[in-house]
Design an enzyme around this catalytic site. Structure first.
Site, PDB file in Angstrom:
ATOM      1  N   CYS A  34       0.868  -1.213  -0.119  1.00  0.00           N
ATOM      2  CA  CYS A  34       0.051   0.054   0.016  1.00  0.00           C
ATOM      3  C   CYS A  34       0.855   1.002  -0.025  1.00  0.00           C
ATOM      4  O   CYS A  34       0.486   2.325  -0.622  1.00  0.00           O
ATOM      5  CB  CYS A  34      -0.785   0.047   1.166  1.00  0.00           C
ATOM      6  SG  CYS A  34      -0.170  -0.259   2.891  1.00  0.00           S
ATOM      7  N   HIS A  88      -1.899   0.466   7.475  1.00  0.00           N
ATOM      8  CA  HIS A  88      -2.510   0.860   6.199  1.00  0.00           C
ATOM      9  C   HIS A  88      -2.197   2.448   6.070  1.00  0.00           C
ATOM     10  O   HIS A  88      -1.885   3.154   6.773  1.00  0.00           O
ATOM     11  CB  HIS A  88      -3.888   0.489   5.925  1.00  0.00           C
ATOM     12  CG  HIS A  88      -4.649   0.349   4.823  1.00  0.00           C
ATOM     13  ND1 HIS A  88      -3.730  -0.107   3.625  1.00  0.00           N
ATOM     14  CD2 HIS A  88      -5.549   1.019   4.393  1.00  0.00           C
ATOM     15  CE1 HIS A  88      -4.491  -0.170   2.680  1.00  0.00           C
ATOM     16  NE2 HIS A  88      -5.630   0.597   3.003  1.00  0.00           N
ATOM     17  N   ASP A  98      -8.201   4.199  -2.176  1.00  0.00           N
ATOM     18  CA  ASP A  98      -7.480   3.095  -1.211  1.00  0.00           C
ATOM     19  C   ASP A  98      -6.903   2.195  -2.269  1.00  0.00           C
ATOM     20  O   ASP A  98      -7.539   1.794  -2.989  1.00  0.00           O
ATOM     21  CB  ASP A  98      -8.556   2.315  -0.677  1.00  0.00           C
ATOM     22  CG  ASP A  98      -8.105   1.670   0.500  1.00  0.00           C
ATOM     23  OD1 ASP A  98      -7.356   1.095   0.410  1.00  0.00           O
ATOM     24  OD2 ASP A  98      -8.889   1.203   1.484  1.00  0.00           O
TER      25      ASP A  98
END
Length: 578
Positions: free
Chosen positions: A360, A491, A512
């Site tokens: 991520c 995250h 996202d």
């Protein structure tokens, strides 16, 4: 003429005196110690032997009474037993007294026998014993032999003192030797000593001292045994505690190793391979499950190898044009929105089979860089660049470490990212952009500033960041501000705008990396449904992590500013919002 020492009567011969004495003995025999009466002479002797056997001195005198020496007759007379007996004068006087009333008056009330039952039992035993003795010899012959001896004055059985009369001897025994009797007399002048430990009464201080010494020796021995037992218990307890501590340390060490290994796996530092190995492994799994034909596998593998060789992202996870689609939507719909601010143009990148679960941070950097590459203000520092692939981003961060950026963070990641699945966060993105001469800063929202764990200060900061441009402009404002890198525990995401409802509540618009491209492409339709924006909109109640960090781009750096920031990164600190 012979005179009786007991009653004073005179007789003419020895046989008469013997008969006279037998009358005294048979008429009234009284024990000199406990005043027992009503028994014959032999029963009285046995009573004294058994009932008053406690005193060692009395025992010797009683043996003298009961010892009878037998011998053969020189003239062989008719079965006459010749015997000699030494009779203790005090006992004889007590047994032969014919004045029991006078003798009883000489005693004090305290001399009364306490244990009559005990002496009655002894008397019964005495009679049984005498019956057995009658089988061996004639009691009549014994009595005759006793009184053949010459009578002598009374002698004290304890100290040997001789008195002229039996009454005087009785008084002497009861006054001078009262401690040897069952009940001491009140007028006895000998002191008594109580043991302080058990209450035993002693008549002699030396005896008491020896008795107490025995108590002390016993206590000392017991204390010694207790100390030995206590020492053994302490040693055992110490051994058990050591064993427990050893097991606890071993368990803690095992747990620490497991936790460390878990963290290594979580953050990609377990040497299980990097992007390339994971991509190939996951594609093989897809083929084995029948979800990917072998031809597709080989085609993707070739494309991946070419992308890695060039260092560029293959674009297979990119979705472009979302900012333009959002602008149209807010212009034509979204009647519940009072105002909205959008970042500059930005592409969405999502995770692939090669970086799923850990990529991520790299994908958010790609989003941020895609916006900077389309902004003319950053052409000078990003000239000739394109969106790098994840292994290339890892190589760029390692180059920044080699330049001297963030040595502490580099050591935590073992100065190596290529070939691993190590996570990166706001700090790594900061040093990478700074090494590219992009000016940015990190702001730390280290605690909640609203009710129920919310962060209203975070929303206010982002609103101020975007609304600093276009004051008084229309409902939809497309700013020139790059998107914001948003990091929280586990995250990271990218903030591409913020909307203000007519109710004055704020809502962030977020890309996202975990959202696949097929979902993002729904936003490219002409008529976007409000439900499609649900994956972008994040209200204040949706962001309730304990801490947040944001990285905001603020322009380009000169070479001197870059060097200054490299020096400052030696001790890296983030700006904190209280």
């Amino acid at each position: 003429m012979l005179s009786c020492d007991i009653c004073g009567e005179t007789v003419t011969s020895e046989p008469d005196m013997k008969a006279h004495l037998i009358v005294h003995m048979e008429s009234e025999i009284i024990c000199p110690f406990c005043k027992l009466s009503g028994v014959n002479y032999d029963e009285m002797c046995f009573h004294i032997e058994t009932a008053h056997f406690e005193q060692n001195t009395l025992e010797r005198n009683f043996e003298r009474i009961n010892t009878v020496q037998y011998g053969p007759s020189d003239n062989k007379k008719d079965n006459t037993l010749q015997c000699g007996m030494e009779v203790n004068s005090s006992v004889l006087s007590g047994c032969a007294s014919n004045h029991p009333k006078n003798s009883a008056q000489n005693l004090t009330k305290d001399s009364t026998l306490k244990h009559e039952g005990f002496y009655s039992e002894n008397l019964t035993e005495s009679r049984k014993f005498l019956k057995s003795r009658e089988k061996q010899s004639s009691l009549t012959e014994i009595k005759g032999s006793v009184y053949e001896t010459t009578y002598s004055p009374p002698e004290c059985p304890f100290c040997g003192k001789i008195e002229e009369h039996s009454e005087d001897m009785e008084t002497h025994v009861k006054t001078k030797h009262a401690n040897l009797l069952d009940i001491p007399l009140e007028d006895c002048d000998q002191p008594l000593y109580d043991c302080p430990m058990c209450g035993l009464i002693c008549t002699n201080y030396r005896i008491l001292q020896e008795h107490v010494d025995l108590h002390l020796e016993e206590n000392s021995f017991q204390q010694g045994m207790d100390r030995v037992q206590c020492s053994g218990d302490l040693q055992l307890a110490h051994q058990l505690q050591q064993e427990e501590d050893r097991k606890r340390r071993s368990e803690e060490s095992r747990q620490e190793i497991e936790e460390f290994q878990k963290l290594q796996r979580q953050y990609g530092l377990d040497n299980s391979g990097g992007y390339k190995q994971q991509q190939l492994r996951n594609m093989e799994i897809e083929v084995n499950r029948g979800r990917m034909p072998p031809s597709e596998f080989h085609r993707r593998k070739a494309d991946m190898m070419e992308s890695l060789a060039l260092g560029f992202d293959d674009g297979k996870t990119k979705t472009s044009g979302i900012i333009e689609a959002l602008h149209r939507y807010y212009q034509n719909a979204a009647t519940d929105v009072r105002r909205v601010w959008l970042s500059s143009v930005v592409d969405h990148f999502h995770s692939s089979l090669g970086d799923k679960g850990w990529g991520c941070g790299y994908r958010n950097f790609q989003m941020l860089l895609s916006s900077l590459l389309q902004n003319d203000a950053y052409d000078d520092c990003l000239k000739g660049m394109s969106i790098p692939c994840i292994p290339k981003i890892q190589s760029m961060i390692e180059d920044a470490w080699k330049e001297g950026f963030d040595p502490q963070g580099a050591s935590q990641l073992n100065n190596r990212l290529q070939g691993t699945k190590a996570w990166i966060g706001a700090c790594e993105v900061y040093i990478l952009l700074t090494s590219l001469r992009v000016k940015c800063r990190i702001v730390d929202f280290h605690k909640s500033t609203g009710p129920l764990g919310t962060h209203p200060r975070l929303f206010e900061w982002i609103l101020n960041y975007y609304s600093s441009e276009g004051e008084g402009s229309p409902k939809v404002v497309c700013t020139s501000k790059p998107p914001i890198y948003l990091q929280h525990q586990g995250h990271s995401r990218t903030v591409i705008g913020i909307e203000e409802k007519k109710t004055r509540t704020l809502c962030l618009l977020i890309f996202d990396p975990g959202c696949p491209s097929r979902e993002m492409q729904k936003l490219l339709k002409q008529d976007i449904e409000a439900s499609s924006l649900k994956q972008l909109r994040k209200s204040m109640g949706n962001l309730k992590h304990k801490q947040y960090q944001i990285l905001a781009v603020e322009g380009a750096l000169s070479l001197e500013e870059k060097l200054a920031r490299r020096q400052a990164s030696q001790v890296f600190t983030a700006e904190k919002i209280p």
